[in-house]
Design a protein around this motif. Structure first.
Motif, PDB file in Angstrom:
ATOM      1  N   PRO A 194       0.733  -0.392 -15.520  1.00 34.77           N
ATOM      2  CA  PRO A 194       0.704   0.073 -14.129  1.00 34.77           C
ATOM      3  C   PRO A 194       0.423  -1.083 -13.168  1.00 34.77           C
ATOM      4  O   PRO A 194      -0.271  -2.035 -13.508  1.00 34.77           O
ATOM      5  CB  PRO A 194      -0.459   1.072 -14.120  1.00 34.77           C
ATOM      6  N   HIS A 197       4.331   3.555  -7.254  1.00 36.66           N
ATOM      7  CA  HIS A 197       5.278   4.573  -7.698  1.00 36.66           C
ATOM      8  C   HIS A 197       6.432   3.916  -8.457  1.00 36.66           C
ATOM      9  O   HIS A 197       6.905   2.850  -8.079  1.00 36.66           O
ATOM     10  CB  HIS A 197       5.816   5.334  -6.478  1.00 36.66           C
ATOM     11  N   HIS A 198       6.886   4.555  -9.523  1.00 37.89           N
ATOM     12  CA  HIS A 198       7.904   3.932 -10.375  1.00 37.89           C
ATOM     13  C   HIS A 198       9.213   3.666  -9.644  1.00 37.89           C
ATOM     14  O   HIS A 198       9.977   2.787 -10.033  1.00 37.89           O
ATOM     15  CB  HIS A 198       8.124   4.760 -11.645  1.00 37.89           C
ATOM     16  N   TYR A 212       0.841  -1.206   0.000  1.00 34.90           N
ATOM     17  CA  TYR A 212       0.000   0.000   0.000  1.00 34.90           C
ATOM     18  C   TYR A 212       0.872   1.251   0.000  1.00 34.90           C
ATOM     19  O   TYR A 212       0.635   2.191  -0.766  1.00 34.90           O
ATOM     20  CB  TYR A 212      -0.901  -0.007   1.238  1.00 34.90           C
ATOM     21  N   SER A 213       1.896   1.259   0.845  1.00 30.61           N
ATOM     22  CA  SER A 213       2.738   2.453   1.011  1.00 30.61           C
ATOM     23  C   SER A 213       3.573   2.752  -0.233  1.00 30.61           C
ATOM     24  O   SER A 213       4.175   3.813  -0.327  1.00 30.61           O
ATOM     25  CB  SER A 213       3.665   2.288   2.210  1.00 30.61           C
ATOM     26  N   GLU A 214       3.608   1.815  -1.159  1.00 28.87           N
ATOM     27  CA  GLU A 214       4.378   2.018  -2.385  1.00 28.87           C
ATOM     28  C   GLU A 214       3.564   2.694  -3.488  1.00 28.87           C
ATOM     29  O   GLU A 214       4.096   3.017  -4.548  1.00 28.87           O
ATOM     30  CB  GLU A 214       4.935   0.671  -2.880  1.00 28.87           C
ATOM     31  N   THR A 215       2.285   2.885  -3.250  1.00 26.03           N
ATOM     32  CA  THR A 215       1.461   3.610  -4.220  1.00 26.03           C
ATOM     33  C   THR A 215       1.691   5.111  -4.060  1.00 26.03           C
ATOM     34  O   THR A 215       2.257   5.557  -3.061  1.00 26.03           O
ATOM     35  CB  THR A 215      -0.042   3.344  -3.978  1.00 26.03           C
ATOM     36  N   ALA A 216       1.238   5.869  -5.038  1.00 25.56           N
ATOM     37  CA  ALA A 216       1.222   7.329  -4.910  1.00 25.56           C
ATOM     38  C   ALA A 216      -0.200   7.807  -5.205  1.00 25.56           C
ATOM     39  O   ALA A 216      -1.100   6.997  -5.450  1.00 25.56           O
ATOM     40  CB  ALA A 216       2.236   7.968  -5.841  1.00 25.56           C
ATOM     41  N   GLN A 217      -0.382   9.107  -5.184  1.00 29.40           N
ATOM     42  CA  GLN A 217      -1.730   9.664  -5.293  1.00 29.40           C
ATOM     43  C   GLN A 217      -2.389   9.406  -6.642  1.00 29.40           C
ATOM     44  O   GLN A 217      -3.609   9.592  -6.770  1.00 29.40           O
ATOM     45  CB  GLN A 217      -1.697  11.165  -4.997  1.00 29.40           C
ATOM     46  N   ASP A 218      -1.635   8.959  -7.638  1.00 30.81           N
ATOM     47  CA  ASP A 218      -2.247   8.606  -8.925  1.00 30.81           C
ATOM     48  C   ASP A 218      -2.847   7.195  -8.882  1.00 30.81           C
ATOM     49  O   ASP A 218      -3.377   6.712  -9.876  1.00 30.81           O
ATOM     50  CB  ASP A 218      -1.247   8.753 -10.077  1.00 30.81           C
ATOM     51  N   GLY A 219      -2.753   6.537  -7.713  1.00 34.72           N
ATOM     52  CA  GLY A 219      -3.442   5.259  -7.524  1.00 34.72           C
ATOM     53  C   GLY A 219      -2.633   4.042  -7.936  1.00 34.72           C
ATOM     54  O   GLY A 219      -3.098   2.907  -7.799  1.00 34.72           O
ATOM     55  N   ILE A 220      -1.428   4.263  -8.465  1.00 36.68           N
ATOM     56  CA  ILE A 220      -0.610   3.131  -8.899  1.00 36.68           C
ATOM     57  C   ILE A 220       0.717   3.103  -8.126  1.00 36.68           C
ATOM     58  O   ILE A 220       1.078   4.069  -7.471  1.00 36.68           O
ATOM     59  CB  ILE A 220      -0.375   3.147 -10.433  1.00 36.68           C
ATOM     60  N   LYS A 247      -1.001  -2.038  -9.247  1.00 35.66           N
ATOM     61  CA  LYS A 247      -1.822  -1.535  -8.143  1.00 35.66           C
ATOM     62  C   LYS A 247      -1.265  -2.101  -6.827  1.00 35.66           C
ATOM     63  O   LYS A 247      -0.431  -3.005  -6.825  1.00 35.66           O
ATOM     64  CB  LYS A 247      -3.276  -2.007  -8.331  1.00 35.66           C
ATOM     65  N   SER A 248      -1.779  -1.605  -5.722  1.00 35.06           N
ATOM     66  CA  SER A 248      -1.347  -2.118  -4.421  1.00 35.06           C
ATOM     67  C   SER A 248      -1.866  -3.535  -4.198  1.00 35.06           C
ATOM     68  O   SER A 248      -2.923  -3.910  -4.721  1.00 35.06           O
ATOM     69  CB  SER A 248      -1.844  -1.222  -3.298  1.00 35.06           C
TER      70      SER A 248
END
Lengths: 126, 126, 126, 126
Positions: free
Chosen positions: A66, A21-22, A11-19, A68-69
């Motif tokens: 992309p 983070h690279h 979960y903590s690896e996502t960013a506000q764009d919902g996917i 997702k979490s």
């Protein structure tokens, strides 16, 4: 030689764009690489206890889909070229039958003065 | 003694719920703490070069308001209690006039065998 | 109710002092919490798809022993108090028979306007 | 067009080998990129509020020198090729007169169904 490691995205690896983070993909590559190292008898903690480090020299990654979490992904690591002072790994990150990213990284070994040292023989076995 | 440090929240620190992940606040506290250390003549890199480390013993944080990406926040650090082997810091994270989080942390100093050592005198100046 | 989740610490989660950075423990708690949520029928991705979020209200953690990279840890989550708009979880992070950290966190549920909503009934089953 | 952004490396971004973890460089690139976007009138938060996202398509980075914690670095971003659906940026990370890394990244814009949309005209001004 090749190796495959399964990771669950966090979960903590996502960013506000919902996917995812690279930058987290870069961590996934490292996790699989370190596990691969272990299978060829190279424990990163042991290497560093001896005063050496194995930094990334360069890295290229293509993001194809992309993530997702909380998705399960497999990171495949394949040993490619090994020269006297560098070695190269190729990666494929997949989710089920989908390839979500491919990458290639080059590494060296440095002593505690940041001087290059020879790649351990273990890396030359294919 | 007190110190204030300004930080801009990062895009990569958000999660899929659109707000800054709560674990990033812990990093903000550390950034401000390390800068505060410097103002009292305690460079964390120097401490560690001498073979000591200064780990967190405990930490409590209250999240009062969500933070978004690319917001400017101020982290205020106040030195509280200092005993022979521990010291305590209090924090207030604010965005403009809004307090978004408050926290308190306890720290010690350990030598390279993870044995507690005395808190440097510098920490006792208030 | 209680739940236990096994995590392997990552190389990238260490810092220059040679141990796992204290902010990563916060992520470990979340990973275990989200898995625990799932076992009681609460999928965080589903909650957020419905437009709600479940932020951390407060969090306290005691760091008892340092963790190194590539260690296997177990994070135990125990549901404690549940009120109409808040719930509390307790955690124990252990490595073998060693308890390395204990923590407690309080959470709420917010709708998309950041207004508190009632805690789902699932959280009230003990 | 080009843009330069100054960042101070963080303690938490180091790893046990004593240097900044290579994945943090990827975050530095993003921080500078987002600030650059702003200077050409492209606020990432606004873009996402409109339901679009701008993911990284590919990224290559060469690590030339190790970075330590609490070092000041400058990240220079230069706009390169812009096609109808993709744009490319080049980066140089330097510490004083030392170039510590160079990178190149390709990006696109996607709507909320992950379908490519045209690159905003602002990106075409050089």
């Amino acid at each position: 030689m090749s190796y495959q490691h399964v990771i669950k995205t966090r979960y903590s690896e996502t960013a506000q764009d919902g996917i995812i983070h690279h930058s987290s993909f870069i961590v996934y590559l490292e996790i699989a690489r370190i596990e691969y190292f272990k299978t060829i008898g190279c424990d990163i903690n042991e290497i560093e206890k001896e005063g050496n480090i194995s930094p990334v020299v360069d890295l290229s990654i293509r993001y194809l889909k992309p993530l997702k979490s909380l998705e399960e992904i497999a990171v495949k690591v394949v040993s490619k070229n090994v020269s006297r002072v560098r070695f190269q790994l190729e990666y494929e990150i997949s989710r089920g039958s989908d390839i979500v990213a491919t990458a290639i990284s080059t590494h060296c070994f440095l002593n505690s003065n940041f001087q290059p040292i020879a790649i351990p023989e273990k890396f030359k076995l294919k």
